[in-house]
Design a protein around this motif. Structure first.
Motif, PDB file in Angstrom:
ATOM      1  N   ASN A 170      -9.943  10.556 -10.557  1.00 47.51           N
ATOM      2  CA  ASN A 170     -10.480   9.228 -10.246  1.00 47.51           C
ATOM      3  C   ASN A 170      -9.359   8.185 -10.284  1.00 47.51           C
ATOM      4  O   ASN A 170      -8.765   7.949 -11.335  1.00 47.51           O
ATOM      5  N   ALA A 171      -9.076   7.580  -9.133  1.00 47.10           N
ATOM      6  CA  ALA A 171      -8.069   6.507  -9.074  1.00 47.10           C
ATOM      7  C   ALA A 171      -8.621   5.277  -9.785  1.00 47.10           C
ATOM      8  O   ALA A 171      -7.884   4.518 -10.422  1.00 47.10           O
ATOM      9  N   VAL A 172      -9.934   5.058  -9.647  1.00 46.76           N
ATOM     10  CA  VAL A 172     -10.642   4.018 -10.399  1.00 46.76           C
ATOM     11  C   VAL A 172     -11.736   4.744 -11.169  1.00 46.76           C
ATOM     12  O   VAL A 172     -12.533   5.478 -10.587  1.00 46.76           O
ATOM     13  N   SER A 231     -12.445   8.053  -6.065  1.00 48.30           N
ATOM     14  CA  SER A 231     -11.410   9.085  -6.050  1.00 48.30           C
ATOM     15  C   SER A 231     -10.975   9.321  -4.615  1.00 48.30           C
ATOM     16  O   SER A 231     -11.809   9.380  -3.718  1.00 48.30           O
ATOM     17  N   TYR A 232      -9.658   9.426  -4.380  1.00 55.21           N
ATOM     18  CA  TYR A 232      -9.168   9.719  -3.028  1.00 55.21           C
ATOM     19  C   TYR A 232      -9.360  11.201  -2.704  1.00 55.21           C
ATOM     20  O   TYR A 232      -9.611  11.567  -1.573  1.00 55.21           O
ATOM     21  N   ASP A 233      -9.194  12.041  -3.749  1.00 50.66           N
ATOM     22  CA  ASP A 233      -9.220  13.493  -3.496  1.00 50.66           C
ATOM     23  C   ASP A 233     -10.442  14.178  -4.102  1.00 50.66           C
ATOM     24  O   ASP A 233     -10.546  15.397  -4.063  1.00 50.66           O
ATOM     25  N   GLY A 245      -0.547  -3.749 -14.947  1.00 51.83           N
ATOM     26  CA  GLY A 245      -0.605  -2.325 -15.261  1.00 51.83           C
ATOM     27  C   GLY A 245       0.474  -1.617 -14.468  1.00 51.83           C
ATOM     28  O   GLY A 245       0.883  -2.116 -13.417  1.00 51.83           O
ATOM     29  N   HIS A 246       0.930  -0.444 -14.971  1.00 53.95           N
ATOM     30  CA  HIS A 246       2.049   0.192 -14.274  1.00 53.95           C
ATOM     31  C   HIS A 246       1.596   0.796 -12.945  1.00 53.95           C
ATOM     32  O   HIS A 246       0.397   0.858 -12.661  1.00 53.95           O
ATOM     33  N   ASN A 247       2.568   1.227 -12.155  1.00 53.33           N
ATOM     34  CA  ASN A 247       2.263   1.767 -10.818  1.00 53.33           C
ATOM     35  C   ASN A 247       1.321   2.952 -10.915  1.00 53.33           C
ATOM     36  O   ASN A 247       1.476   3.802 -11.782  1.00 53.33           O
ATOM     37  N   GLY A 248       0.361   2.985 -10.012  1.00 50.55           N
ATOM     38  CA  GLY A 248      -0.567   4.120  -9.974  1.00 50.55           C
ATOM     39  C   GLY A 248      -1.750   3.959 -10.902  1.00 50.55           C
ATOM     40  O   GLY A 248      -2.568   4.873 -11.032  1.00 50.55           O
ATOM     41  N   SER A 249      -1.888   2.796 -11.554  1.00 52.20           N
ATOM     42  CA  SER A 249      -2.997   2.633 -12.505  1.00 52.20           C
ATOM     43  C   SER A 249      -4.320   2.276 -11.813  1.00 52.20           C
ATOM     44  O   SER A 249      -5.346   2.181 -12.467  1.00 52.20           O
ATOM     45  N   GLY A 250      -4.289   2.082 -10.492  1.00 49.90           N
ATOM     46  CA  GLY A 250      -5.543   1.871  -9.752  1.00 49.90           C
ATOM     47  C   GLY A 250      -5.796   0.434  -9.325  1.00 49.90           C
ATOM     48  O   GLY A 250      -6.868   0.118  -8.799  1.00 49.90           O
ATOM     49  N   LYS A 251      -4.818  -0.446  -9.492  1.00 53.73           N
ATOM     50  CA  LYS A 251      -5.011  -1.872  -9.213  1.00 53.73           C
ATOM     51  C   LYS A 251      -5.329  -2.127  -7.737  1.00 53.73           C
ATOM     52  O   LYS A 251      -6.283  -2.826  -7.408  1.00 53.73           O
ATOM     53  N   SER A 252      -4.499  -1.568  -6.837  1.00 54.04           N
ATOM     54  CA  SER A 252      -4.721  -1.805  -5.403  1.00 54.04           C
ATOM     55  C   SER A 252      -6.041  -1.175  -4.946  1.00 54.04           C
ATOM     56  O   SER A 252      -6.713  -1.721  -4.067  1.00 54.04           O
ATOM     57  N   THR A 253      -6.390  -0.053  -5.539  1.00 55.30           N
ATOM     58  CA  THR A 253      -7.656   0.593  -5.172  1.00 55.30           C
ATOM     59  C   THR A 253      -8.828  -0.328  -5.521  1.00 55.30           C
ATOM     60  O   THR A 253      -9.766  -0.473  -4.728  1.00 55.30           O
ATOM     61  N   VAL A 254      -8.770  -0.981  -6.670  1.00 54.28           N
ATOM     62  CA  VAL A 254      -9.829  -1.935  -7.039  1.00 54.28           C
ATOM     63  C   VAL A 254      -9.914  -3.045  -5.990  1.00 54.28           C
ATOM     64  O   VAL A 254     -10.996  -3.400  -5.522  1.00 54.28           O
TER      65      VAL A 254
HETATM   66  N1  LIG Z   1      -4.286   6.437   0.298  1.00 53.49           N
HETATM   67  C1  LIG Z   1      -4.216   7.207  -0.790  1.00 53.49           C
HETATM   68  N2  LIG Z   1      -4.466   8.532  -0.742  1.00 53.49           N
HETATM   69  C2  LIG Z   1      -4.402   9.300  -1.848  1.00 53.49           C
HETATM   70  N3  LIG Z   1      -4.136   8.838  -3.085  1.00 53.49           N
HETATM   71  C3  LIG Z   1      -3.884   7.517  -3.208  1.00 53.49           C
HETATM   72  C4  LIG Z   1      -3.913   6.636  -2.074  1.00 53.49           C
HETATM   73  N4  LIG Z   1      -3.632   5.374  -2.501  1.00 53.49           N
HETATM   74  C5  LIG Z   1      -3.438   5.476  -3.834  1.00 53.49           C
HETATM   75  N5  LIG Z   1      -3.587   6.741  -4.255  1.00 53.49           N
HETATM   76  C6  LIG Z   1      -3.477   7.229  -5.659  1.00 53.49           C
HETATM   77  O1  LIG Z   1      -4.449   6.548  -6.437  1.00 53.49           O
HETATM   78  C7  LIG Z   1      -3.913   6.137  -7.697  1.00 53.49           C
HETATM   79  C8  LIG Z   1      -4.035   4.626  -7.838  1.00 53.49           C
HETATM   80  O2  LIG Z   1      -3.212   4.013  -6.864  1.00 53.49           O
HETATM   81  P1  LIG Z   1      -3.152   2.439  -6.643  1.00 53.49           P
HETATM   82  O3  LIG Z   1      -4.535   1.903  -6.667  1.00 53.49           O
HETATM   83  O4  LIG Z   1      -2.335   2.213  -5.428  1.00 53.49           O
HETATM   84  O5  LIG Z   1      -2.388   1.976  -7.961  1.00 53.49           O
HETATM   85  P2  LIG Z   1      -1.556   0.647  -8.266  1.00 53.49           P
HETATM   86  O6  LIG Z   1      -1.907  -0.377  -7.227  1.00 53.49           O
HETATM   87  O7  LIG Z   1      -1.958   0.266  -9.656  1.00 53.49           O
HETATM   88  O8  LIG Z   1      -0.111   1.026  -8.199  1.00 53.49           O
HETATM   89  C9  LIG Z   1      -2.486   6.670  -7.728  1.00 53.49           C
HETATM   90  O9  LIG Z   1      -2.483   7.900  -8.402  1.00 53.49           O
HETATM   91  C10 LIG Z   1      -2.137   6.845  -6.275  1.00 53.49           C
HETATM   92  O10 LIG Z   1      -1.203   7.869  -6.102  1.00 53.49           O
END
Ligand SMILES: Nc1ncnc2c1ncn2[C@@H]1O[C@H](COP(=O)(O)OP(=O)(O)O)[C@@H](O)[C@H]1O
Ligand SMILES: [Mg+2]
Length: 270
Positions: free
Chosen positions: A18-20, A12-14, A37-46
């Motif tokens: 939970n982003a993941v 979780s960022y905050d 998956g659509h934007n914001g689904s947590g792909k880049s975070t993984v």
């Molecule tokens: N650096 C960050 N700080 C706070 N929240 C973030 C940050 N990066 C991503 N998020 C949040 O985490 C969630 C997952 O984001 P992300 O992994 O970028 O998704 P995706 O790559 O699937 O678009 C989203 O709700 C996004 O707003």
């Protein structure tokens, strides 16, 4: 033994949402896995968790049987190359040549070999005449080509691509996809590719669909296609499903879908 193992991963960022949110996934060496998956689904975070740029709040990741920790993150990163969603965050060198060289130096490549590798990979992505250019002054698509050349030149065991061809036109995207496929096949390079490119999805071994930080479904491209209605419900929209279906057909795959795709197309074209 699985090459990449992810178990109950939470980030979780905050510390509120939970982003993941409890992801488990196993990848065999030499697999080509696409993540959609659509934007914001947590792909880049993984992706960032896998290369140790972020540290999970719970769960674990292991690579070749070794659990990723803050202590061994640099060692494990020797096996993995990543191309980020936004290439601007990736450049270190003041020229394209320096930038590709930087990754190779980190991997202790012999200086005598380096020039040949830089020439080869810059040519493979069509950027050989830009070696003395400043990366920051290139177009988005050119930046992506350079970032991919740099990652491939390292000949990683695992290549993570985060929407790495999003700024290329369809022809450029196909060229890069073909190159990645060739190296994947020739070197048994494991690929984990976050993508919106349907052609790439249909050519992968395995598809993971993410939604709200979780794995919503996973399977072969054909398996996933059978679940058209769920893809639609995930707002991976009707055109996505239709394009997916059409792309599978183009690949000559025998697709039996319980849904009336032709009917949907007709409806959309009204
Ligand atoms: N650096 C960050 N700080 C706070 N929240 C973030 C940050 N990066 C991503 N998020 C949040 O985490 C969630 C997952 O984001 P992300 O992994 O970028 O998704 P995706 O790559 O699937 O678009 C989203 O709700 C996004 O707003
Ligand atoms: Mg992303």
């Amino acid at each position: 033994m699985k090459q990449l193992n992810i178990k109950d991963l939470v980030f979780s960022y905050d510390r509120e949402v939970n982003a993941v949110d409890g992801i488990s996934l196993s990848v065999n060496q030499g697999d080509y896995v696409t993540i959609i998956g659509h934007n914001g689904s947590g792909k880049s975070t993984v992706a960032k968790l896998i290369i140790g740029l972020l540290e999970a709040q719970s769960g674990w990741i292991s690579i070749d049987g070794t659990a990723l920790t803050p202590e061994n993150v640099y060692e494990i990163r020797n096996k993995i190359a990543i191309v980020f969603q936004n290439p601007d965050n990736q450049f270190i060198g003041s020229t394209v040549r320096d930038d590709i060289a930087f990754g190779l130096e980190n991997r202790m490549m012999e200086p005598e070999l380096m020039d040949a590798v830089i020439n080869e990979f810059s040519a493979r992505v069509g950027m050989e005449s830009f070696l003395d250019h400043e990366p920051t002054k290139l177009s988005g698509g050119q930046k992506q080509r350079v970032a991919i050349a740099g990652a491939l030149a390292m000949n990683p065991e695992i290549l993570v691509l985060d929407e790495a061809t999003s700024m290329l036109d369809p022809k450029g995207r196909k060229e890069v996809n073909d190159l990645v496929h060739e190296l994947h096949t020739k070197n048994a390079m494991t690929i984990l590719s976050i993508t919106h490119d349907i052609e790439e999805v249909t050519m992968s071994d395995y598809v993971v669909v993410m939604n709200e930080g979780k794995i919503y479904m996973q399977g072969t491209p054909q398996d996933i296609l059978q679940r058209t209605q769920e893809l639609i419900d995930l707002q991976l929209d009707i055109p996505f499903s239709i394009k997916f279906y059409e792309a599978l057909k183009r690949q000559g795959l025998d697709v039996n879908t319980p849904y009336d795709i032709e009917g949907m197309v007709a409806e959309l074209c009204q």
